[in-house]
Write a protein that holds these residues in place. Sequence first.
Motif, mmCIF file in Angstrom:
data_model
loop_
_atom_site.group_PDB
_atom_site.id
_atom_site.type_symbol
_atom_site.label_atom_id
_atom_site.label_comp_id
_atom_site.label_asym_id
_atom_site.label_seq_id
_atom_site.Cartn_x
_atom_site.Cartn_y
_atom_site.Cartn_z
ATOM 1 N N TYR A 87 6.875 8.020 3.618
ATOM 2 C CA TYR A 87 7.549 6.823 4.119
ATOM 3 C C TYR A 87 7.774 5.848 2.967
ATOM 4 O O TYR A 87 6.892 5.625 2.139
ATOM 5 C CB TYR A 87 6.706 6.126 5.191
ATOM 6 C CG TYR A 87 7.225 4.749 5.536
ATOM 7 C CD1 TYR A 87 8.341 4.592 6.344
ATOM 8 C CD2 TYR A 87 6.622 3.612 5.036
ATOM 9 C CE1 TYR A 87 8.835 3.336 6.644
ATOM 10 C CE2 TYR A 87 7.101 2.348 5.332
ATOM 11 C CZ TYR A 87 8.210 2.218 6.137
ATOM 12 O OH TYR A 87 8.698 0.975 6.420
ATOM 13 N N ARG A 88 8.968 5.292 2.931
ATOM 14 C CA ARG A 88 9.286 4.191 2.024
ATOM 15 C C ARG A 88 10.371 3.352 2.693
ATOM 16 O O ARG A 88 11.399 3.891 3.099
ATOM 17 C CB ARG A 88 9.791 4.702 0.673
ATOM 18 C CG ARG A 88 9.984 3.568 -0.337
ATOM 19 C CD ARG A 88 10.532 4.062 -1.631
ATOM 20 N NE ARG A 88 11.938 4.424 -1.439
ATOM 21 C CZ ARG A 88 12.636 5.180 -2.268
ATOM 22 N NH1 ARG A 88 12.072 5.687 -3.328
ATOM 23 N NH2 ARG A 88 13.897 5.457 -2.028
ATOM 24 N N PRO A 89 10.159 2.051 2.830
ATOM 25 C CA PRO A 89 11.198 1.220 3.461
ATOM 26 C C PRO A 89 12.460 1.186 2.616
ATOM 27 O O PRO A 89 12.400 1.195 1.386
ATOM 28 C CB PRO A 89 10.552 -0.161 3.572
ATOM 29 C CG PRO A 89 9.419 -0.145 2.612
ATOM 30 C CD PRO A 89 8.994 1.273 2.440
ATOM 31 N N SER A 90 13.590 1.156 3.276
ATOM 32 C CA SER A 90 14.882 1.106 2.601
ATOM 33 C C SER A 90 15.074 -0.254 1.935
ATOM 34 O O SER A 90 14.648 -1.283 2.464
ATOM 35 C CB SER A 90 15.999 1.346 3.619
ATOM 36 O OG SER A 90 17.249 1.191 3.004
ATOM 37 N N LYS A 91 15.723 -0.259 0.799
ATOM 38 C CA LYS A 91 16.003 -1.520 0.102
ATOM 39 C C LYS A 91 17.160 -2.261 0.746
ATOM 40 O O LYS A 91 17.188 -3.488 0.760
ATOM 41 C CB LYS A 91 16.317 -1.239 -1.361
ATOM 42 C CG LYS A 91 15.165 -0.647 -2.131
ATOM 43 C CD LYS A 91 15.552 -0.316 -3.554
ATOM 44 C CE LYS A 91 14.416 0.373 -4.261
ATOM 45 N NZ LYS A 91 14.622 1.785 -4.428
ATOM 46 N N ASP A 92 18.133 -1.520 1.277
ATOM 47 C CA ASP A 92 19.342 -2.136 1.821
ATOM 48 C C ASP A 92 19.262 -2.394 3.317
ATOM 49 O O ASP A 92 19.532 -3.497 3.774
ATOM 50 C CB ASP A 92 20.566 -1.248 1.533
ATOM 51 C CG ASP A 92 20.813 -1.090 0.046
ATOM 52 O OD1 ASP A 92 20.452 -2.000 -0.714
ATOM 53 O OD2 ASP A 92 21.353 -0.048 -0.341
ATOM 54 N N LYS A 93 18.905 -1.365 4.083
ATOM 55 C CA LYS A 93 18.972 -1.469 5.536
ATOM 56 C C LYS A 93 17.726 -0.856 6.156
ATOM 57 O O LYS A 93 17.604 0.363 6.274
ATOM 58 C CB LYS A 93 20.221 -0.747 6.037
ATOM 59 C CG LYS A 93 20.523 -0.959 7.496
ATOM 60 C CD LYS A 93 21.835 -0.309 7.858
ATOM 61 C CE LYS A 93 21.573 1.145 8.214
ATOM 62 N NZ LYS A 93 22.729 1.843 8.714
ATOM 63 N N ARG A 94 16.783 -1.692 6.558
ATOM 64 C CA ARG A 94 15.545 -1.194 7.163
ATOM 65 C C ARG A 94 15.804 -0.787 8.602
ATOM 66 O O ARG A 94 16.378 -1.529 9.373
ATOM 67 C CB ARG A 94 14.463 -2.254 7.089
ATOM 68 C CG ARG A 94 14.065 -2.515 5.647
ATOM 69 C CD ARG A 94 12.839 -3.307 5.518
ATOM 70 N NE ARG A 94 11.708 -2.606 6.080
ATOM 71 C CZ ARG A 94 10.470 -3.040 5.983
ATOM 72 N NH1 ARG A 94 10.213 -4.158 5.369
ATOM 73 N NH2 ARG A 94 9.493 -2.376 6.517
ATOM 74 N N GLN A 95 15.365 0.406 8.950
ATOM 75 C CA GLN A 95 15.560 0.941 10.287
ATOM 76 C C GLN A 95 14.254 0.956 11.076
ATOM 77 O O GLN A 95 14.269 0.781 12.280
ATOM 78 C CB GLN A 95 16.114 2.362 10.212
ATOM 79 C CG GLN A 95 17.454 2.430 9.530
ATOM 80 C CD GLN A 95 17.874 3.848 9.232
ATOM 81 O OE1 GLN A 95 17.056 4.752 9.218
ATOM 82 N NE2 GLN A 95 19.145 4.052 8.987
ATOM 83 N N ILE A 96 13.145 1.181 10.408
ATOM 84 C CA ILE A 96 11.855 1.297 11.071
ATOM 85 C C ILE A 96 11.116 -0.042 10.945
ATOM 86 O O ILE A 96 10.913 -0.545 9.839
ATOM 87 C CB ILE A 96 11.019 2.427 10.452
ATOM 88 C CG1 ILE A 96 11.743 3.759 10.613
ATOM 89 C CG2 ILE A 96 9.631 2.475 11.075
ATOM 90 C CD1 ILE A 96 11.069 4.913 9.897
ATOM 91 N N VAL A 97 10.745 -0.607 12.080
ATOM 92 C CA VAL A 97 9.980 -1.845 12.102
ATOM 93 C C VAL A 97 8.522 -1.481 12.342
ATOM 94 O O VAL A 97 8.174 -0.948 13.394
ATOM 95 C CB VAL A 97 10.493 -2.795 13.196
ATOM 96 C CG1 VAL A 97 9.674 -4.067 13.220
ATOM 97 C CG2 VAL A 97 11.971 -3.101 12.981
ATOM 98 N N LEU A 98 7.681 -1.752 11.345
ATOM 99 C CA LEU A 98 6.272 -1.396 11.434
ATOM 100 C C LEU A 98 5.500 -2.438 12.238
ATOM 101 O O LEU A 98 5.824 -3.620 12.191
ATOM 102 C CB LEU A 98 5.665 -1.307 10.031
ATOM 103 C CG LEU A 98 6.204 -0.204 9.130
ATOM 104 C CD1 LEU A 98 5.579 -0.316 7.752
ATOM 105 C CD2 LEU A 98 5.927 1.159 9.713
ATOM 106 N N PRO A 99 4.439 -2.000 12.933
ATOM 107 C CA PRO A 99 3.565 -2.977 13.594
ATOM 108 C C PRO A 99 2.823 -3.807 12.543
ATOM 109 O O PRO A 99 2.606 -3.344 11.419
ATOM 110 C CB PRO A 99 2.604 -2.120 14.416
ATOM 111 C CG PRO A 99 2.704 -0.753 13.863
ATOM 112 C CD PRO A 99 4.036 -0.631 13.199
ATOM 113 N N ARG A 100 2.415 -5.007 12.917
ATOM 114 C CA ARG A 100 1.778 -5.907 11.949
ATOM 115 C C ARG A 100 0.397 -5.459 11.523
ATOM 116 O O ARG A 100 0.022 -5.567 10.379
ATOM 117 C CB ARG A 100 1.693 -7.313 12.510
ATOM 118 C CG ARG A 100 3.032 -7.974 12.555
ATOM 119 C CD ARG A 100 2.879 -9.410 12.993
ATOM 120 N NE ARG A 100 4.190 -10.040 12.917
ATOM 121 C CZ ARG A 100 4.437 -11.095 12.188
ATOM 122 N NH1 ARG A 100 3.486 -11.675 11.523
ATOM 123 N NH2 ARG A 100 5.646 -11.594 12.157
ATOM 124 N N ALA A 101 -0.428 -4.994 12.451
ATOM 125 C CA ALA A 101 -1.804 -4.675 12.073
ATOM 126 C C ALA A 101 -2.287 -3.369 12.631
ATOM 127 O O ALA A 101 -1.722 -2.645 13.271
ATOM 128 C CB ALA A 101 -2.750 -5.751 12.548
#
Length: 101
Positions: A87-101
């Motif tokens: 997993y690596r968040p996209s620099k341009d367009k994030r698709q996956i929203v991770l939970p906070r904790a």
Amino acid sequence: MSVALTNAQVRFLRGQAHDLKAMLQVGGKGVTDALVAEVDLALEHHELIKVKVGADDREVRDGMIAELAGRCGAALVQRIGHTAVLYRPSKDKRQIVLPRA
């Protein structure tokens, strides 16, 4: 730079990756520059991918997965047998929203 994930985020990503098919395969040549470039592109587009590693020896396989994750700046979410989830968040367009904790 690798991504640091909490336990809750790892659980969430494992659930998201459950239905994914392996996108790329590491062959006999190991981790090459071309493979790293392909994984970079796949991570930028999809954020969460599965990669199959074709090494028979467990230590070699773990080393290849760690090297690939390190060179791509990705987090290793899970490894089961020959398959690793990165997993690596996209620099341009994030698709996956991770939970906070």
